[in-house]
Structure formats: structure tokens, C-alpha cells
Enzyme design. Structure first.
Site, PDB file in Angstrom:
ATOM      1  N   VAL A   1      54.975 -16.841  53.367  1.00 28.52           N
ATOM      2  CA  VAL A   1      54.835 -18.227  53.821  1.00 28.52           C
ATOM      3  C   VAL A   1      55.074 -19.218  52.688  1.00 28.52           C
ATOM      4  O   VAL A   1      55.523 -20.346  52.926  1.00 28.52           O
ATOM      5  CB  VAL A   1      53.455 -18.477  54.481  1.00 28.52           C
ATOM      6  N   ASP A   2      54.784 -18.831  51.439  1.00 33.21           N
ATOM      7  CA  ASP A   2      55.021 -19.720  50.300  1.00 33.21           C
ATOM      8  C   ASP A   2      56.511 -19.994  50.147  1.00 33.21           C
ATOM      9  O   ASP A   2      56.955 -21.149  50.025  1.00 33.21           O
ATOM     10  CB  ASP A   2      54.454 -19.065  49.037  1.00 33.21           C
ATOM     11  N   ASP A   3      57.313 -18.935  50.148  1.00 36.14           N
ATOM     12  CA  ASP A   3      58.762 -19.110  50.077  1.00 36.14           C
ATOM     13  C   ASP A   3      59.279 -19.889  51.282  1.00 36.14           C
ATOM     14  O   ASP A   3      60.161 -20.748  51.148  1.00 36.14           O
ATOM     15  CB  ASP A   3      59.443 -17.741  50.045  1.00 36.14           C
TER      16      ASP A   3
END
Length: 641
Positions: free
Chosen positions: A380-382
Site C-alpha cells: 500500500v505504501d508503494d
């Protein structure tokens, strides 16, 4: 200022690959190069020239304390040192050579190899250095445990799941390394490993530790009675987990330990090295090697690669620079960003339902992975970083991709309002206290930095119906703020990283600059600024050292602090000007910045990282944003990132 930005943008632009992406080296500690050397000896696939290059790297990074640290100039680490010593001995280093004698003395003083961590003891068991009872009892039959049971593979983080499944199968089969040179390390033990009875012992992290230690002793004799037919079936179940997730040349989970374990697993079940599955698994491991130039150069093995993350971050910096300097740079920037976006768009995972769906079975995929390919494990960060980039580059043209990403990220929110990196509600902390999890990183709970990035993305996309989701995330961040005003940075070093991330999110979400949460964070950042105008933080802050402190300033961490302060509306604060002056003064003649200390973490206290690209794109982003805010005569940062 303009010239500094132009030179930095040119330097970063020159590193863009022809197909539009950026990828920088991702360096860890001595552990993975050592494990790679031992893997070649395990398989009897020894590349002598490569092993010598790996050995040069290991010798160079040995610490003054005689052992090997987990990060630049860190303290002695027993497990890393045991592996490095064994690897160098396997390469052919004389055990009486000064560097080997110093390492051996440090190991014995720390309690001997018998006190190394669990994964090191598994490595030693595979080479026959210790009995298998020296590893925790965790039968491979756990692959049968249902999802509702408190302990099952789906309650582990993705990285744990992909590492553990093949490892437990190996432990069940108990293969022996080929070890063609017959290299052993009995000199690293203070006691005879076959006479040791207390392999699972403290100090424990909580009262659960001794409880699970007794449970381990209770289960061990039961495991010995597991019928052969059930064990064979469990190994087949493990194989049915591994093979669909092999991920081509990117490997199982696209991370080294899982990939190496899959290679050994295939070997243990008798699969021919020429079998396409075994061949590809071995190729995936070899692809992680980094070689420096020259006949006398070095080599090391990366834990994984980070092209999506690097491309997203580098593109944000390039976009900011193009807006700040303008002129002819804008056309060049637009060309580079279009190439980057064209490379990123097809990397979105739209047709693979990954392991995250165990908790969200009806959620449509739409994320990006960290690596070139890892479809079962998008991050989810990417996803947030790439979505923000595509939105600022061409919101209309990327509308469909953004909508898929938005829905997926919203669906990945945990019940406490935060986001983990890969999983949902993966926070059963009691599991971190079982003997197998002495590293304390079995889980992927929500964290402030990842939550901040998701909020930044949702706020930047600007859908009014997402406000309740954003508010739950803000409430989570309020609860997570430390007493000194900072936030813990799970995936970067450390409180500076977490605080920068959250301040950007709060700015994007419209939280007032005088909100007490923001004011306390600003005060903390200003209080830790160093005399030279920069900021620096030690990886030891993950181990209890004072937050935000280090012996030197670092370009990447200075950039984080400056960006965070500007996000909090402090563009005109003297601390920002001093930080900008530091970045301008420390740029080298090539338009780049240099830093040796590690700037990120895989698992706190266990595994640390050095992103080689951080020293390039974060200073450029900070300088460009400062210039843009000056030109526009506003204090409000226009983007979520």
C-alpha cells in the site's frame, strides 16, 4: 538555488533507465551476502571468483569490535557475525588470520554460536553444526491450521509467510548441506551443541516468552509421533503454497530469504536443478547480486530490489524540480515523467488476488508491488506513492488506474484506522513472543508512516466520500504520536522519517497548522536540528537510543525534516533556511549528495537497509519544494507527498 536544483535534477535524470524506470542498490548487512556464500556451499554450486568478491565485501565491513554490525558503525551483532565468520571460512580464510581471530573471540565472549538467533540456528542445523532440537519446534503441519485458529500462516506478515513455509518443510525433511569442502565451525561454540538442552531461553520480551518456551518443550515429543503420511501431505501442502507464488525470475515473495529457502526446498524434494521451477528459483537469487567494477572488486547480495519505490520517489522529485526551475527544464522533465509513468502504469496489479484477500475476499486488486513483479504481495505504501505521482502527472489520463488504486487502498484499512504495508489487521502481537519469532517481526501491523502515505493519497485525490476513511486515519495518527511530538518510522530511520510522513499527510488532509498535534511535531523537529543546519538520526533509535540524534547530519534525513516543516506551514522558519543551506553546501561536484549511514529498516533490531537512492531524490525534492513555495508566495504545500 536554481543551479543546485538543475545539477541535482540532471544527476538524477542521468540515472533513469532507457525504459523509464529508476532502480538503485538496496544494501543490507553482512547477513545476506554470508547466507548466499553458504547457499552455494549447501548446493555445491560454488562460483569461486564470485565468492572471493563477496568475501572482500565482508572483510571490509567488519566492525572495530571484531564482529559485524547490522548497520553502518553499529554495535556487534552475534548472529550476523556467526554467519559472516562461517561464510569467510567456507571461502577459505584462515581461522587464525587476525580478522577471523577477532570475530571468533567476539562470538565466544557473547555466549557462542549457540546463542545466535533462530534463523542462524536453522542455518547451522542445515549444515549439521547443531542438532535440529536447537531450532524451535514448529511442525510443518501448521500449514493445515484453519484461518480462524489464533496461530496460522495467514496471521503472519507476508514476508514471514513466504520465508516460513519452505523453511518448516526443510526442517521436517532435515536435509544436509553438501558442503563439498567439509567446512565446519565447532570453534564458535562454548559448549558441545549435542549436549546443550536449553536452546530456548531468555531474556524474554514479555511474560509470554517462558509460557511459549514450555509449550515448545511440550510439543517437541508430540511432533516426533506425527505419522509419515501426514508429514508427506503437509510437505505437499507447503509445495502447493510455494509453486503458485514463485513469481518467475523475481522469486518467491521477491525477497532473499524466501527465495533461497525455495531453492533449498526444491533441492530437498529431489527436483532436478534443470527443472524450470528450480532453475528459475536459482536465477531469481542470482539476480540480486551486485558486482562492482574491476578484477579486484567486491560483490554483495541485496535482500530484494526496489524499482517501483525508486521510480515513484525519483519521479516526484523530478516533477517538483521541473516546476521549481521552469524554463527548458520543464520540457525535459515532462519527457522523463511520461516515460516513468508509462513504465509504472502496467505494473499495477489488476488480475491477481493476493494473500491480502484472506481478510478482504471481495476486494478488487489495484495496487503496486515494491519490486519489478510480486503480484501476490502489492504494497500500500508503494501504491500510494505511485498513485499520487500519476495523479499529479495526468489525472484524467490515469483516472481508471487511480480509481482501482483508491478502492484497493481504502479496502486495506485496518479496523483501528491505520494501514499496514501488505496485510489487514495483522496485529496479533502475542505471536511475536513464540520461540520461532525471536526477531519480533512476525507481523505487519498498522504503522504511522504507511498510514500517512495512504491519507496523503486519498486527500490528494480529493473524493468527498472518502472523508470518513481519512478521519479514521487521522484519529489513529493522533493516538500514535509519541510524548515528545514525533512519530515512529517503521520503514525509515526513524522518528524523523515518521514525523515527516505524518506532517505531509496532515497538510494534505487540511489539518490546521496550529493544531496541537502539528505544533508538537514542529517543536520536536526544530529541537533536534544539528549545529551545521542538518538533521541526522541513528539506527540505534530502533533499539532505544534517543530519537532524532546522530553523530552527523545526513542529506536524506535533513530533506525529510525540511519537507515536514514546510508541510506544517513553516516555510519561513529559520530552521528551514538553515536546512536548505546545509543541503546546498553539501552537494558535490556531480550534483549529488553522499551518505554512508543506513537510512531505513526492514525489521527493527534485526535487519536494516541502506537505500542508495535516498541521498539523491529527497534533497532534490526538498530544495525544489522550498523554491516553489517561495515563488508562489504560499505556505501551503499543494501535494500529499
Amino acid at each position: 538555488m536554481d543551479e543546485t536544483i538543475r545539477r541535482a535534477q540532471a544527476a538524477l535524470g542521468a540515472r533513469q533507465r532507457d525504459d523509464g524506470h529508476w532502480v538503485f542498490e538496496l544494501e543490507a548487512d553482512a547477513t545476506i551476502p554470508s547466507e548466499y556464500i553458504l547457499l552455494e556451499h549447501y548446493l555445491d554450486r560454488i562460483d569461486t571468483a564470485l565468492q572471493e568478491r563477496l568475501a572482500r565485501y565482508l572483510r571490509r565491513i567488519q566492525g572495530e569490535h571484531g564482529g559485524w554490525p547490522l548497520y553502518y558503525k553499529g554495535r556487534f551483532d552475534l548472529s550476523a557475525t556467526v554467519k559472516a565468520y562461517y561464510a569467510l571460512k567456507a571461502v577459505g580464510d584462515d581461522i587464525d588470520a587476525p580478522h577471523m581471530a577477532r570475530a571468533r573471540a567476539a562470538i565466544l565472549e557473547a555466549g557462542g554460536a549457540e546463542r545466535a538467533n533462530v534463523f542462524t540456528r536453522f542455518q547451522l542445523a542445515l549444515f549439521g553444526e547443531i542438532p535440529w532440537r536447537g531450532t524451535p519446534c514448529m511442525p510443518v503441519e501448521v500449514v493445515f491450521f484453519p484461518k480462524w485458529f489464533f496461530f496460522n500462516i495467514w496471521n503472519m506478515a507476508y514476508w514471514s509467510r513466504t520465508v516460513v513455509v519452505p523453511l518448516l518443510a526443510l526442517a521436517a525433511m532435515r536435509p544436509r548441506a553438501r558442503n563439498p569442502r567439509g567446512v565446519h565451525v565447532p570453534e564458535l561454540f562454548r559448549d558441545d551443541p549435542w549436549r546443550i538442552t536449553d536452546w530456548t531461553r531468555g531474556p524474554y520480551r514479555s511474560a509470554w516468552g517462558p509460557v511459549f518456551a514450555r509449550l515448545d518443550a511440550f510439543i517437541r515429543p508430540i511432533e516426533a509421533q506425527i505419522p509419515g503420511w501426514l508429514r508427506r501431505r503437509a510437505i505437499r501442502r507447503a509445495r502447493s503454497f510455494i509453486e503458485p507464488r514463485l513469481n518467475g525470475v523475481d522469486g518467491l515473495g521477491a525477497i532473499y530469504p524466501a527465495m533461497a529457502n525455495s531453492v533449498m526446498f526444491f533441492d530437498a524434494i529431489g527436483m532436478s536443478p534443470e527443472d524450470p521451477r528450480a532453475e528459475t528459483a536459482w536465477e531469481s537469487v542470482r539476480a540480486l547480486l551486485v558486482n562492482s567494477d574491476g578484477d579486484d572488486g567486491e560483490a554483495y547480495c541485496q535482500p530484494c530490489v526496489s524499482p517501483v519505490w525508486d521510480t515513484g520517489l525519483a519521479s516526484h522529485a523530478m516533477a517538483e524540480a521541473g516546476a521549481a526551475v521552469g524554463g527548458g527544464m520543464q520540457a525535459e522533465t515532462a519527457r522523463r515523467l511520461e516515460k516513468a509513468a508509462a513504465w509504472l502504469r502496467p505494473k499495477q496489479i489488476l488480475d491477481v488476488v493476493g494473500d491480502w484477500a484472506v481478510r478482504r475476499p471481495g476486494l478488487q486488486p489495484g495496487g503496486w508491488a515494491f519490486q519489478y513483479n510480486n503480484p501476490h504481495y502489492p504494497d500500500v505504501d508503494d501504491t500510494a506513492v505511485v498513485a499520487m505521482l500519476l495523479h499529479r502527472h495526468d489525472p484524467a489520463g490515469n483516472a481508471e488506474a487511480l480509481e482501482r488504486a483508491r478502492h484497493w487502498v481504502i479496502g486495506m484499512q485496518s479496523s483501528n484506522g491505520g494501514w499496514g504495508a501488505f496485510d489487514i489487521d495483522n496485529d496479533h502481537d502475542v505471536l511475536n513472543h513464540i520461540p520461532f519469532a525471536d526477531h519480533g517481526a512476525l507481523l505487519d501491523p498498522p504503522t504511522a508512516d504507511v498510514t500517512a502515505r495512504c491519507l496523503s493519497m486519498l486527500a490528494q485525490l480529493g473524493h468527498p466520500e472518502d472523508r470518513p476513511t481519512i478521519e479514521r486515519g487521522i484519529a489513529y495518527l493522533r493516538r500514535e504520536q509519541e510524548a515528545d511530538g514525533s512519530w515512529f518510522g517503521r520503514w525509515g530511520t526513524n522518528y524523523i522519517y515518521g514525523t515527516w510522513s505524518v506532517l505531509c499527510a496532515l497538510n494534505a488532509a487540511g489539518i490546521a497548522e496550529d493544531d496541537p498535534m502539528v505544533s508538537r511535531a514542529v517543536e520536536w523537529l526544530i529541537s533536534i536540528q544539528r549545529e551545521d543546519g542538518g538533521w541526522g538520526e541513528d539506527c540505534a533509535t530502533f533499539e532505544g537510543a534517543a530519537p532524532g540524534r546522530y553523530t552527523e547530519s545526513l542529506p536524506s534525513q535533513t530533506a525529510w525534516a525540511v519537507i515536514g516543516l514546510m508541510a506544517a506551514g513553516r516555510r519561513d522558519h529559520p530552521s528551514v533556511a538553515r536546512g536548505i543551506d546545509y543541503l546546498t553546501a553539501t552537494q558535490d561536484e556531480n550534483g549529488e549528495w553522499q551518505e554512508q549511514p543506513y537510512n531505513a529498516v526492514g525489521f527493527p533490531r534485526v535487519f536494516y537497509l541502506r537505500y542508495h537512492g535516498y541521498r539523491l531524490f529527497f534533497p532534490l525534492l526538498a530544495l525544489s519544494r522550498f523554491k516553489t513555495l517561495q515563488q508562489s508566495n504560499t505556505k501551503r504545500v499543494p501535494f500529499g507527498f
